[in-house]
Design a protein around this motif. Structure first.
Motif, PDB file in Angstrom:
ATOM      1  N   ASP A  30       0.814  -1.222   0.000  1.00 14.72           N
ATOM      2  CA  ASP A  30       0.000   0.000   0.000  1.00 14.72           C
ATOM      3  C   ASP A  30       0.850   1.276   0.000  1.00 14.72           C
ATOM      4  O   ASP A  30       0.596   2.217   0.754  1.00 14.72           O
ATOM      5  N   LYS A  33      -1.038   4.613  -0.320  1.00 15.37           N
ATOM      6  CA  LYS A  33      -1.783   5.023   0.874  1.00 15.37           C
ATOM      7  C   LYS A  33      -0.840   5.487   1.985  1.00 15.37           C
ATOM      8  O   LYS A  33      -1.131   6.455   2.688  1.00 15.37           O
ATOM      9  N   TYR A  51      -0.750   5.332   8.182  1.00 13.95           N
ATOM     10  CA  TYR A  51      -1.595   4.323   7.557  1.00 13.95           C
ATOM     11  C   TYR A  51      -1.176   2.968   8.090  1.00 13.95           C
ATOM     12  O   TYR A  51       0.011   2.632   8.093  1.00 13.95           O
ATOM     13  N   SER A  55      -4.292  -3.143   9.168  1.00 16.14           N
ATOM     14  CA  SER A  55      -5.708  -2.808   9.322  1.00 16.14           C
ATOM     15  C   SER A  55      -6.301  -2.199   8.055  1.00 16.14           C
ATOM     16  O   SER A  55      -7.519  -2.154   7.903  1.00 16.14           O
ATOM     17  N   ARG A  56      -5.417  -1.693   7.174  1.00 17.82           N
ATOM     18  CA  ARG A  56      -5.836  -0.977   5.958  1.00 17.82           C
ATOM     19  C   ARG A  56      -6.689   0.243   6.297  1.00 17.82           C
ATOM     20  O   ARG A  56      -7.654   0.571   5.622  1.00 17.82           O
ATOM     21  N   LEU A  57      -6.318   0.931   7.380  1.00 20.27           N
ATOM     22  CA  LEU A  57      -7.012   2.137   7.821  1.00 20.27           C
ATOM     23  C   LEU A  57      -6.021   3.277   7.985  1.00 20.27           C
ATOM     24  O   LEU A  57      -4.840   3.053   8.273  1.00 20.27           O
ATOM     25  N   GLU A  73      -9.984   7.283  13.071  1.00 26.17           N
ATOM     26  CA  GLU A  73      -9.628   6.330  12.018  1.00 26.17           C
ATOM     27  C   GLU A  73     -10.633   6.387  10.883  1.00 26.17           C
ATOM     28  O   GLU A  73     -11.811   6.682  11.103  1.00 26.17           O
ATOM     29  N   THR A  75     -11.248   4.975   6.388  1.00 31.44           N
ATOM     30  CA  THR A  75     -10.797   4.122   5.285  1.00 31.44           C
ATOM     31  C   THR A  75     -10.128   4.908   4.168  1.00 31.44           C
ATOM     32  O   THR A  75      -9.440   4.318   3.342  1.00 31.44           O
ATOM     33  N   ASP A  76     -10.323   6.245   4.134  1.00 34.66           N
ATOM     34  CA  ASP A  76      -9.634   7.057   3.126  1.00 34.66           C
ATOM     35  C   ASP A  76      -9.268   8.411   3.719  1.00 34.66           C
ATOM     36  O   ASP A  76      -9.759   8.805   4.778  1.00 34.66           O
ATOM     37  N   GLU A  79     -12.185  11.122   4.265  1.00 34.93           N
ATOM     38  CA  GLU A  79     -12.997  10.832   5.451  1.00 34.93           C
ATOM     39  C   GLU A  79     -12.206  11.143   6.719  1.00 34.93           C
ATOM     40  O   GLU A  79     -12.753  11.688   7.687  1.00 34.93           O
ATOM     41  N   SER A 101     -16.137   7.857  14.456  1.00 33.19           N
ATOM     42  CA  SER A 101     -15.001   6.946  14.439  1.00 33.19           C
ATOM     43  C   SER A 101     -13.897   7.358  15.405  1.00 33.19           C
ATOM     44  O   SER A 101     -12.778   6.921  15.281  1.00 33.19           O
TER      45      SER A 101
END
Length: 105
Positions: A30, A33, A51, A55-57, A73, A75-76, A79, A101
């Motif tokens: 990633d 990211k 990042y 967790s990909r968060l 936290e 996802t992108d 956000e 979140s």
């Protein structure tokens, strides 16, 4: 062994006594990211941003003095920024309401 891994990184080698070395290539999980998180971290001095490849968060930790640790936290990145702005408003006047979140430890 002169093998080169992904992103031009030299490959690590793995070997056992008496056997030839075997190239082990580094994966750059990633990268886009992680780079986006690093760039956002540079422009947001009141937050520590990273990042999590597991967790990909995206995570942002408040770096100002608050009553309780504040971690947001998402996802992108977009956000995450929205939640950071919301947390700044709530964190400035500490109440019982929290962003959806946000994690108050």
């Amino acid at each position: 062994m002169d093998a080169v891994g992904e992103s031009g990184q030299p490959a690590a080698t793995q070997h056992t006594n008496g056997r030839p070395s075997v190239g082990v290539y580094r994966r750059d999980w990633d990268a886009d990211k992680r780079q986006a998180a690093a760039l956002l971290d540079m422009v947001e001095p009141c937050w520590a941003i990273y990042y999590g490849t597991g967790s990909r968060l995206f995570f942002a930790i408040a770096a100002w003095n608050v009553a309780d640790p504040l971690i947001v936290e998402a996802t992108d990145v977009g956000e995450l920024q929205e939640l950071m702005r919301e947390a700044e408003l709530i964190g400035a006047t500490h109440t019982d309401s929290h962003p959806k979140s946000a994690v108050w430890l």
